[in-house]
Design an enzyme around this catalytic site. Sequence first.
Site, mmCIF file in Angstrom:
data_model
loop_
_atom_site.group_PDB
_atom_site.id
_atom_site.type_symbol
_atom_site.label_atom_id
_atom_site.label_comp_id
_atom_site.label_asym_id
_atom_site.label_seq_id
_atom_site.Cartn_x
_atom_site.Cartn_y
_atom_site.Cartn_z
ATOM 1 N N GLU A 52 0.818 -1.221 0.000
ATOM 2 C CA GLU A 52 0.000 0.000 0.000
ATOM 3 C C GLU A 52 0.842 1.258 0.000
ATOM 4 O O GLU A 52 0.362 2.335 -0.335
ATOM 5 C CB GLU A 52 -0.926 -0.007 1.217
ATOM 6 C CG GLU A 52 -2.092 -0.974 1.020
ATOM 7 C CD GLU A 52 -2.773 -1.362 2.319
ATOM 8 O OE1 GLU A 52 -2.571 -0.666 3.330
ATOM 9 O OE2 GLU A 52 -3.495 -2.371 2.301
ATOM 10 N N SER A 76 7.608 -6.959 -8.809
ATOM 11 C CA SER A 76 7.788 -5.509 -8.801
ATOM 12 C C SER A 76 9.112 -5.227 -9.496
ATOM 13 O O SER A 76 9.599 -6.070 -10.257
ATOM 14 C CB SER A 76 7.807 -5.002 -7.350
ATOM 15 O OG SER A 76 7.840 -3.590 -7.314
ATOM 16 N N GLY A 77 9.687 -4.059 -9.218
ATOM 17 C CA GLY A 77 11.052 -3.800 -9.670
ATOM 18 C C GLY A 77 12.013 -4.209 -8.565
ATOM 19 O O GLY A 77 11.633 -4.874 -7.598
ATOM 20 N N ASP A 78 13.268 -3.778 -8.702
ATOM 21 C CA ASP A 78 14.278 -4.138 -7.714
ATOM 22 C C ASP A 78 14.033 -3.457 -6.370
ATOM 23 O O ASP A 78 14.474 -3.953 -5.340
ATOM 24 C CB ASP A 78 15.664 -3.769 -8.245
ATOM 25 C CG ASP A 78 15.987 -4.538 -9.521
ATOM 26 O OD1 ASP A 78 15.941 -5.774 -9.474
ATOM 27 O OD2 ASP A 78 16.241 -3.903 -10.558
ATOM 28 N N GLU A 83 13.624 -3.579 -0.172
ATOM 29 C CA GLU A 83 12.855 -3.442 1.077
ATOM 30 C C GLU A 83 12.800 -4.761 1.843
ATOM 31 O O GLU A 83 13.003 -4.806 3.051
ATOM 32 C CB GLU A 83 11.412 -3.040 0.768
ATOM 33 C CG GLU A 83 11.191 -1.595 0.497
ATOM 34 C CD GLU A 83 9.688 -1.284 0.497
ATOM 35 O OE1 GLU A 83 8.912 -2.039 1.122
ATOM 36 O OE2 GLU A 83 9.315 -0.289 -0.138
ATOM 37 N N SER A 109 10.029 -1.069 -13.556
ATOM 38 C CA SER A 109 10.749 -0.481 -14.682
ATOM 39 C C SER A 109 12.229 -0.822 -14.583
ATOM 40 O O SER A 109 12.937 -0.827 -15.580
ATOM 41 C CB SER A 109 10.532 1.024 -14.729
ATOM 42 O OG SER A 109 10.854 1.598 -13.481
ATOM 43 N N ASP A 175 19.719 6.988 -12.817
ATOM 44 C CA ASP A 175 18.754 6.286 -11.959
ATOM 45 C C ASP A 175 17.684 7.260 -11.470
ATOM 46 O O ASP A 175 16.489 6.964 -11.503
ATOM 47 C CB ASP A 175 19.463 5.723 -10.716
ATOM 48 C CG ASP A 175 19.851 4.263 -10.883
ATOM 49 O OD1 ASP A 175 19.216 3.575 -11.697
ATOM 50 O OD2 ASP A 175 20.791 3.822 -10.186
ATOM 51 N N ARG A 182 9.316 6.823 -15.740
ATOM 52 C CA ARG A 182 8.871 5.494 -15.318
ATOM 53 C C ARG A 182 7.799 4.915 -16.246
ATOM 54 O O ARG A 182 7.740 3.715 -16.477
ATOM 55 C CB ARG A 182 8.330 5.602 -13.892
ATOM 56 C CG ARG A 182 7.838 4.328 -13.275
ATOM 57 C CD ARG A 182 7.255 4.626 -11.912
ATOM 58 N NE ARG A 182 8.272 5.157 -11.023
ATOM 59 C CZ ARG A 182 9.052 4.383 -10.276
ATOM 60 N NH1 ARG A 182 8.916 3.094 -10.289
ATOM 61 N NH2 ARG A 182 9.955 4.914 -9.497
HETATM 62 P P1 ADP Z 1 10.233 0.260 -10.268
HETATM 63 O O1 ADP Z 1 11.191 -0.670 -10.912
HETATM 64 O O2 ADP Z 1 9.108 0.590 -11.179
HETATM 65 O O3 ADP Z 1 10.953 1.449 -9.716
HETATM 66 P P2 ADP Z 1 10.174 -0.768 -7.589
HETATM 67 O O4 ADP Z 1 9.833 -2.127 -7.126
HETATM 68 O O5 ADP Z 1 11.634 -0.437 -7.618
HETATM 69 O O6 ADP Z 1 9.573 -0.520 -9.037
HETATM 70 O O7 ADP Z 1 9.391 0.255 -6.672
HETATM 71 C C1 ADP Z 1 9.605 1.635 -6.711
HETATM 72 C C2 ADP Z 1 9.454 2.217 -5.314
HETATM 73 O O8 ADP Z 1 8.129 2.092 -4.851
HETATM 74 C C3 ADP Z 1 10.308 1.512 -4.284
HETATM 75 O O9 ADP Z 1 11.003 2.485 -3.551
HETATM 76 C C4 ADP Z 1 9.312 0.794 -3.406
HETATM 77 O O10 ADP Z 1 9.785 0.704 -2.097
HETATM 78 C C5 ADP Z 1 8.121 1.702 -3.474
HETATM 79 N N1 ADP Z 1 6.803 1.076 -3.196
HETATM 80 C C6 ADP Z 1 6.499 -0.187 -2.869
HETATM 81 N N2 ADP Z 1 5.153 -0.360 -2.762
HETATM 82 C C7 ADP Z 1 4.605 0.853 -3.024
HETATM 83 C C8 ADP Z 1 3.253 1.330 -3.089
HETATM 84 N N3 ADP Z 1 2.211 0.524 -2.864
HETATM 85 N N4 ADP Z 1 3.058 2.623 -3.411
HETATM 86 C C9 ADP Z 1 4.095 3.433 -3.685
HETATM 87 N N5 ADP Z 1 5.391 3.042 -3.641
HETATM 88 C C10 ADP Z 1 5.642 1.773 -3.314
HETATM 89 MG MG MG Z 2 13.111 0.723 -8.690
#
Ligand code: ADP
Ligand code: MG
Length: 405
Positions: A52, A76-78, A83, A109, A175, A182
Amino acid sequence: GERQGCIVRRPCRVMVLVNPQSGRGQALQLFSGQIEPMLTEASIPYTLVITEHQNHARDLVRETDLSQWDALVILSGDGLLFEVLNGLLEREDWEEAIQTPLGILPGGSGNALAASVHHYTKSPPAWGKELLLSCGFLLCKGLVTRLDLVSVHLASSQRIFSFLSLAWGFVADIDIESEKYRLVGPMRFLVGTLMRLASLRVYQGRLAYLPAPPSTPQNSSLCSSLPCGPNSSPNQNSRHNHSTNSNHNTVLNSSNNAITTMRTEPQPVNRKGPPDSLLADLEQPVPEHWTVVNEEDFVLVLAMFQSHLAEDLFAAPGATADDGFIHLLYVRAGISRLALLTLFMTMEKGGHLAIGCPHLVYERVKAFRLEPLSPEGAITVDGEMVEYGPVQAQVHEGIARLISA
Ligand code: ADP
Ligand code: MG
């Protein structure tokens, strides 16, 4: 207590963590469209957790009863895996918690670990949905290998754990700047690279590292499989002794006298995670046997812990999940825009180390320290921005476990 003599296989219990905001915001659709049918087909029971907010997953895995789960899988992404790893290592029982098999499914992404894991299967490169299906297949197969983690010390004496990369200069700026692209998905790094090339600058700093000893070829790192997979055993085979935190100083004394003498203060008793026996205090000079880089003008410093920096950036061609190395790359100032662009274009296939670029240096190391001198700048760890300032890091070979080939 240990379960012994049990040979009955039972289904895996998998927690799937999905960040609905990652990438183009399609991770949930990817789950229900691609992954859910695979898990059902493979009769793998799962629990879906939709994050969330930022740090939701970190807090959850720090508090949850891990005995309920055979694997934690991140779609998700990395950033979400970052986390989860840090949440596991913040637990009192971190030594056991970090043995929980982790799976990665590309939904963001920046899907560098997914691209790396796919590369380790020795399959030809894959992107997008093909990469997702490849990682989903590995999850259903359930083979588990070891994963190196790198502990990173920041100026404020905070310590974080990284599985992927630390970047400063050109790459870190990409980055961060590319976050706003994104919505174009993994292409955001290409867009960011082109933007950054236009405003190329030099970053001042000091770099030092502990070179890795010459290595012998590695054996296959397969260490176990999930309860539902082939050759599965219900006992988690840990190669770690479950010692308590209170004997960190004893560990340091017996393993590295040179470093112990440099420590003026004992480690905080309640610091969780493995001790960093290779590092001196950040305020003190690096140990004498470290290599100090002469240059202070850089275009980028990039420490890689896996093969891929992004789906299309094969930055450390020699890297494997648990080789125990930090693959340190840096580019000295003075490189032309064209040469830098060529580096990044050849990186797509991992050819950048072979083009004889005089400004690019590559070393395999065990630890490093970077002290930026430029008053402003950015440092990213696993693609996430961290505190700017002096940092140092050391690798912990194979301390986590990864669902892989
Ligand atoms: P991306 O590759 O698109 O950047 P990530 O998995 O790296 O995807 O997530 C991007 C950021 O979003 C991370 O810092 C993550 O901790 C944070 N995040 C995780 N869950 C949520 C959420 N529900 N809403 C917003 N941000 C989130
Ligand atoms: Mg990321």
